[in-house]
Design a protein around this motif. Structure first.
Motif, mmCIF file in Angstrom:
data_model
loop_
_atom_site.group_PDB
_atom_site.id
_atom_site.type_symbol
_atom_site.label_atom_id
_atom_site.label_comp_id
_atom_site.label_asym_id
_atom_site.label_seq_id
_atom_site.Cartn_x
_atom_site.Cartn_y
_atom_site.Cartn_z
ATOM 1 N N ALA A 43 46.485 -43.019 -27.649
ATOM 2 C CA ALA A 43 46.797 -41.587 -27.732
ATOM 3 C C ALA A 43 45.539 -40.776 -28.036
ATOM 4 C CB ALA A 43 47.859 -41.339 -28.796
ATOM 5 N N ALA A 44 44.681 -41.305 -28.925
ATOM 6 C CA ALA A 44 43.441 -40.596 -29.246
ATOM 7 C C ALA A 44 42.522 -40.515 -28.029
ATOM 8 C CB ALA A 44 42.728 -41.297 -30.402
ATOM 9 N N ILE A 45 42.434 -41.611 -27.265
ATOM 10 C CA ILE A 45 41.586 -41.602 -26.066
ATOM 11 C C ILE A 45 42.153 -40.651 -25.013
ATOM 12 C CG2 ILE A 45 40.748 -43.031 -24.156
ATOM 13 C CD1 ILE A 45 40.687 -45.382 -26.118
ATOM 14 N N ALA A 46 43.485 -40.625 -24.875
ATOM 15 C CA ALA A 46 44.109 -39.789 -23.846
ATOM 16 C C ALA A 46 44.068 -38.311 -24.203
ATOM 17 C CB ALA A 46 45.559 -40.241 -23.620
ATOM 18 N N LEU A 50 41.617 -33.478 -23.910
ATOM 19 C CA LEU A 50 42.452 -32.276 -23.887
ATOM 20 C C LEU A 50 42.235 -31.428 -25.135
ATOM 21 C CD1 LEU A 50 45.807 -33.804 -22.583
ATOM 22 C CD2 LEU A 50 44.020 -32.664 -21.270
ATOM 23 N N LEU A 51 42.072 -32.097 -26.273
ATOM 24 C CA LEU A 51 41.817 -31.368 -27.510
ATOM 25 C C LEU A 51 40.472 -30.669 -27.469
ATOM 26 C CD1 LEU A 51 42.864 -30.709 -30.341
ATOM 27 C CD2 LEU A 51 41.758 -32.791 -31.165
#
Length: 298
Positions: A43-46, A50-51
């Protein structure tokens, strides 16, 4: 006496009431923690890029050029104003929203009626018709671009958003029919029979009884049609000529060229382009899970 003490324990073991051994519990906890760690890392990589784009859209351009990665010293919403008004993102956004919503509505409506007929009605040639629909899953739609182009040219649909709507709806029907048919085959027919006994005709039966039952499958078909249609770059690039009819993916290519040095406006345009997808997935997540797991729960 030992036999009397062992009898309740044997009964509890047969029922599965005894706790698992300590080593087994520890291994289970480690596997659970490892699985969650992997999911959080993914989730952090994905969501990391975007963040960064979201944070960059709130920073002044001069600040981004000095420090490309960092938190904003002050929230600057002027990037969104420039992207929406000056950079014509509003035109591309409205075009994409119109084409996508119209094509999804047409595709899901036709697919729901076709899937209901193919899964409930018995008529000669039903299996052949179902195979015809599903054969569209085996043929990439872009392979037929040349015939589609000449057909649209003869029909006057080149540089037309109506042509895009028809093309997207037709290309999404095979998958939508496949999803809804699989869901319909797992639904009991007693409610439909009760409605027929009460005097409901087929139209009222479909609208009042079948469509509410189809809701999870319709949500899956909607999302899986909405996302590729919204993100499609190929068909608008080939079939559209006027800049005021461009959709977001094609319009962003022009946008990148004009605002390559204005990173804040560029990030704001990307965030605007991602908003509809995020909203659709957020609203339909529960129905998507229900639709995808419906077959496994029966």
């Amino acid at each position: 006496m030992n036999a009397l003490r062992a009898a309740p324990r044997a009964a509890r073991k047969a029922r599965g009431d005894l706790p698992a051994p300590r080593g087994t519990r520890q291994r289970s906890l480690l596997r659970t923690a490892g699985g969650q760690l992997i999911l959080w890392a993914y989730a952090a990589i994905a969501f990391g890029p975007l963040l960064l784009v979201l944070i960059g859209s709130l920073r002044p351009n001069a600040e981004i050029l000095q420090a490309p990665v960092g938190l904003p010293s002050s929230f600057d919403l002027s990037n969104y104003t420039r992207a929406w008004q000056t950079a014509s993102i509003s035109t591309y956004f409205i075009n994409s929203l119109t084409v996508t919503c119209a094509s999804v509505a047409l595709c899901v409506s036709v697919s729901a009626m076709a899937a209901y007929a193919l899964s409930r009605w018995k008529f000669r040639g039903r299996a052949l018709l179902a195979a015809f629909f599903l054969s569209g899953l085996m043929i990439p739609a872009k392979l037929g671009l040349l015939p589609v182009f000449y057909m649209f040219q003869s029909m006057g649909l080149i540089d037309s958003r109506i042509g895009l709507v028809l093309l997207y709806a037709a290309s999404g029907i095979p998958f939508s029919v496949f999803v809804i048919m699989g869901f319909m085959r797992g639904l009991p027919g007693e409610l439909e029979e009760a409605a027929r006994i009460d005097g409901a005709h087929e139209g009222r039966l479909f609208v009042s009884v079948v469509l509410p039952l189809m809701r999870p499958a319709l949500a899956v078909a909607t999302v899986f049609q909405f996302a590729p249609t919204w993100n499609d770059f190929f068909y608008p690039l080939v079939l559209l000529r006027s800049g005021d009819k461009y959709t977001v993916p094609v319009g962003l290519t022009r946008f990148f060229g004009e605002f390559a040095a204005d990173r804040g406006t560029l990030f704001a345009g990307l965030v605007i382009a991602l908003v509809p997808l995020a909203v659709v997935f957020a609203l339909a997540t529960k129905q998507i899970v229900a639709g995808l797991t419906a077959g496994m729960s029966r």
